[in-house]
Write a protein that holds these residues in place. Sequence first.
Motif, PDB file in Angstrom:
ATOM      1  N   VAL A 126      -7.754  49.264   1.987  1.00  0.00           N
ATOM      2  CA  VAL A 126      -7.999  48.123   2.870  1.00  0.00           C
ATOM      3  C   VAL A 126      -6.743  47.282   3.031  1.00  0.00           C
ATOM      4  O   VAL A 126      -5.913  47.200   2.124  1.00  0.00           O
ATOM      5  CB  VAL A 126      -9.147  47.236   2.331  1.00  0.00           C
ATOM      6  CG1 VAL A 126     -10.474  47.921   2.488  1.00  0.00           C
ATOM      7  CG2 VAL A 126      -8.916  46.867   0.877  1.00  0.00           C
ATOM      8  N   ARG A 127      -6.582  46.709   4.192  1.00  0.00           N
ATOM      9  CA  ARG A 127      -5.478  45.807   4.511  1.00  0.00           C
ATOM     10  C   ARG A 127      -6.001  44.666   5.366  1.00  0.00           C
ATOM     11  O   ARG A 127      -7.112  44.730   5.871  1.00  0.00           O
ATOM     12  CB  ARG A 127      -4.368  46.549   5.258  1.00  0.00           C
ATOM     13  CG  ARG A 127      -3.590  47.554   4.417  1.00  0.00           C
ATOM     14  CD  ARG A 127      -2.709  46.824   3.405  1.00  0.00           C
ATOM     15  NE  ARG A 127      -1.892  47.767   2.659  1.00  0.00           N
ATOM     16  CZ  ARG A 127      -2.208  48.273   1.482  1.00  0.00           C
ATOM     17  NH1 ARG A 127      -3.375  47.962   0.938  1.00  0.00           N
ATOM     18  NH2 ARG A 127      -1.407  49.089   0.858  1.00  0.00           N
ATOM     19  N   THR A 128      -5.175  43.631   5.539  1.00  0.00           N
ATOM     20  CA  THR A 128      -5.557  42.520   6.406  1.00  0.00           C
ATOM     21  C   THR A 128      -4.461  42.255   7.414  1.00  0.00           C
ATOM     22  O   THR A 128      -3.285  42.532   7.145  1.00  0.00           O
ATOM     23  CB  THR A 128      -5.830  41.241   5.590  1.00  0.00           C
ATOM     24  OG1 THR A 128      -6.469  40.278   6.418  1.00  0.00           O
ATOM     25  CG2 THR A 128      -4.555  40.659   5.026  1.00  0.00           C
ATOM     26  N   ALA A 129      -4.828  41.729   8.547  1.00  0.00           N
ATOM     27  CA  ALA A 129      -3.861  41.378   9.580  1.00  0.00           C
ATOM     28  C   ALA A 129      -3.461  39.921   9.376  1.00  0.00           C
ATOM     29  O   ALA A 129      -4.266  39.017   9.602  1.00  0.00           O
ATOM     30  CB  ALA A 129      -4.468  41.588  10.964  1.00  0.00           C
ATOM     31  N   PHE A 130      -2.231  39.690   8.960  1.00  0.00           N
ATOM     32  CA  PHE A 130      -1.754  38.324   8.746  1.00  0.00           C
ATOM     33  C   PHE A 130      -1.269  37.685  10.041  1.00  0.00           C
ATOM     34  O   PHE A 130      -0.930  36.506  10.062  1.00  0.00           O
ATOM     35  CB  PHE A 130      -0.636  38.313   7.706  1.00  0.00           C
ATOM     36  CG  PHE A 130      -1.117  38.623   6.315  1.00  0.00           C
ATOM     37  CD1 PHE A 130      -1.899  37.714   5.612  1.00  0.00           C
ATOM     38  CD2 PHE A 130      -0.806  39.825   5.707  1.00  0.00           C
ATOM     39  CE1 PHE A 130      -2.357  37.992   4.340  1.00  0.00           C
ATOM     40  CE2 PHE A 130      -1.249  40.116   4.430  1.00  0.00           C
ATOM     41  CZ  PHE A 130      -2.031  39.201   3.736  1.00  0.00           C
ATOM     42  N   GLN A 131      -1.223  38.487  11.100  1.00  0.00           N
ATOM     43  CA  GLN A 131      -0.930  37.982  12.432  1.00  0.00           C
ATOM     44  C   GLN A 131      -1.532  38.949  13.435  1.00  0.00           C
ATOM     45  O   GLN A 131      -1.938  40.048  13.081  1.00  0.00           O
ATOM     46  CB  GLN A 131       0.579  37.867  12.650  1.00  0.00           C
ATOM     47  CG  GLN A 131       1.314  39.201  12.543  1.00  0.00           C
ATOM     48  CD  GLN A 131       2.816  39.046  12.669  1.00  0.00           C
ATOM     49  OE1 GLN A 131       3.341  37.955  12.512  1.00  0.00           O
ATOM     50  NE2 GLN A 131       3.502  40.133  12.956  1.00  0.00           N
ATOM     51  N   ASP A 132      -1.650  38.543  14.678  1.00  0.00           N
ATOM     52  CA  ASP A 132      -2.180  39.438  15.703  1.00  0.00           C
ATOM     53  C   ASP A 132      -1.278  40.665  15.816  1.00  0.00           C
ATOM     54  O   ASP A 132      -0.051  40.544  15.956  1.00  0.00           O
ATOM     55  CB  ASP A 132      -2.244  38.734  17.063  1.00  0.00           C
ATOM     56  CG  ASP A 132      -3.292  37.633  17.097  1.00  0.00           C
ATOM     57  OD1 ASP A 132      -4.089  37.556  16.140  1.00  0.00           O
ATOM     58  OD2 ASP A 132      -3.315  36.859  18.068  1.00  0.00           O
ATOM     59  N   ILE A 133      -1.884  41.851  15.752  1.00  0.00           N
ATOM     60  CA  ILE A 133      -1.113  43.085  15.864  1.00  0.00           C
ATOM     61  C   ILE A 133      -1.805  44.030  16.831  1.00  0.00           C
ATOM     62  O   ILE A 133      -3.025  43.964  17.029  1.00  0.00           O
ATOM     63  CB  ILE A 133      -0.939  43.778  14.496  1.00  0.00           C
ATOM     64  CG1 ILE A 133      -2.308  44.033  13.841  1.00  0.00           C
ATOM     65  CG2 ILE A 133      -0.047  42.974  13.579  1.00  0.00           C
ATOM     66  CD1 ILE A 133      -2.226  44.842  12.564  1.00  0.00           C
ATOM     67  N   ILE A 134      -1.030  44.895  17.450  1.00  0.00           N
ATOM     68  CA  ILE A 134      -1.576  45.878  18.385  1.00  0.00           C
ATOM     69  C   ILE A 134      -1.435  47.264  17.775  1.00  0.00           C
ATOM     70  O   ILE A 134      -0.332  47.695  17.420  1.00  0.00           O
ATOM     71  CB  ILE A 134      -0.854  45.818  19.742  1.00  0.00           C
ATOM     72  CG1 ILE A 134      -1.071  44.449  20.386  1.00  0.00           C
ATOM     73  CG2 ILE A 134      -1.356  46.928  20.660  1.00  0.00           C
ATOM     74  CD1 ILE A 134      -0.351  44.280  21.721  1.00  0.00           C
ATOM     75  N   LEU A 135      -2.545  47.966  17.636  1.00  0.00           N
ATOM     76  CA  LEU A 135      -2.568  49.315  17.081  1.00  0.00           C
ATOM     77  C   LEU A 135      -3.226  50.256  18.069  1.00  0.00           C
ATOM     78  O   LEU A 135      -4.412  50.121  18.353  1.00  0.00           O
ATOM     79  CB  LEU A 135      -3.341  49.335  15.753  1.00  0.00           C
ATOM     80  CG  LEU A 135      -2.769  48.492  14.616  1.00  0.00           C
ATOM     81  CD1 LEU A 135      -3.733  48.492  13.452  1.00  0.00           C
ATOM     82  CD2 LEU A 135      -1.419  49.017  14.185  1.00  0.00           C
TER      83      LEU A 135
END
Length: 451
Positions: free
Chosen positions: A344-353
Amino acid sequence: MQVVLGMVLVLLMHVFNVLVLRPRSLRAKLHRQGIHGPSPHFYFGNIPKMKTLLLQVQLAPTTQVNDKVQRVSLSHKWPFPLFPHIQKWINQYGPLYLFSTGTVQWLMVTNTEMSTYLFKDPGPLLGQGILSSSGQILGSSEEDNCRELYLDKPMVNLIVDSINITLRSWEARLEIINYIEEKEIFSKLRDLQKLLSKIHAGIPGYQYLPNKSNRQMWRLERKINSNISKLIKQRQEETHEQDLLQMILEGAKYCKGSDGLLSNSISHDRFVIDNYKIIFFAGHEIIAITESWCLMLLALHQDWQDRARAEVLEVCGIGALDAMQLTLVIQETLRLYSPQAHVVRTAFQDIILKGILVPKGMNIQIPVPLLNQYPQLPDVHKFNPERFANGVLGACKVPQAYNPFGIGPRVILSLILLKFHFSLSLSYCHSPSFRLVIEPGHGVVTKMTRI
């Protein structure tokens, strides 16, 4: 009076934001991109539904006994029965879907092209050790722990010495049944692990409720920390040995912070205690579980046991590190029975995948066993170590999800193969269970004979 009313109003607004507005906002941003999931309860999330689905499935033992030849056969198709909610929601919402545990929002990713992860802090079992820390704390822990695991360090000799002690006890048990109790600290860590595996993190305030499980968990944690502190104090008073614990103690000299809620540092005592827990969980528990699965598979597939033993005997003068057949067995074991249930990971800022905008604060979960047993792989549910003959890239659909170990399992298995021949007992009950890691639910029962 107005001040009190104002504080109450602010508190209510904060609670409403945490329970309703923030989760709804995160989900809405992904809904607009066509990603959906089961509707969550505002407080419990999807935890009640997950529990209901698990009770409906009730993972049954898949061990089968062939009465004619008295052999055991079993199925390796365990991930979906163990996590039935994943199968149900993949079928209903696709390879990308949303769900929540309490107020924690998750984007489940079973799409093999997406690779952003979040590691969720498992609480008092690991503390702020190397597996659950970041930044300066992670750098200090990683440097100190990894340095001692290089091949030219005494750690390899410690591995050999430890497994030789275990093997001698096995030999003694073949003559006289003599079960040696585990050390108290390992036993209590094991109890704490089982308790934590039953708790769904994310329900606001649940960890502070004085219910039976929490009280037991607090009691275990206090006792474990006390025992570790005594062990550390004893080590500091004795001659310093250059092992992993000593490296942790030396690294802790640079910890001058505090353990406050607002502190980004960690105290000396907590640094040592938490990383000692990591030694148990990562260095002992996970490797021990992997060895158990390896023994089960080799006991079931006698041809591969014979091949591995013959190779170990051939390269005995060189060392277990050159045992290629044994390496293939361990790699295939980790593919079929990865101890890691999910990353598991978290998005610390808006990211595009891959064209998907993942908003800041969204957590991402990837089920490792599902990727390792990807349906498009040939004979995906069969034990076939030969698939790794050309490396991990040729054997796994998503090599990033495959997490092999170092030399530990090879050394341990080599020593076992040199001393014992083993087969799977007819009383073995094949029931993979999730207790923070994937482990044999009822242990691995084998019939051992000395060579």
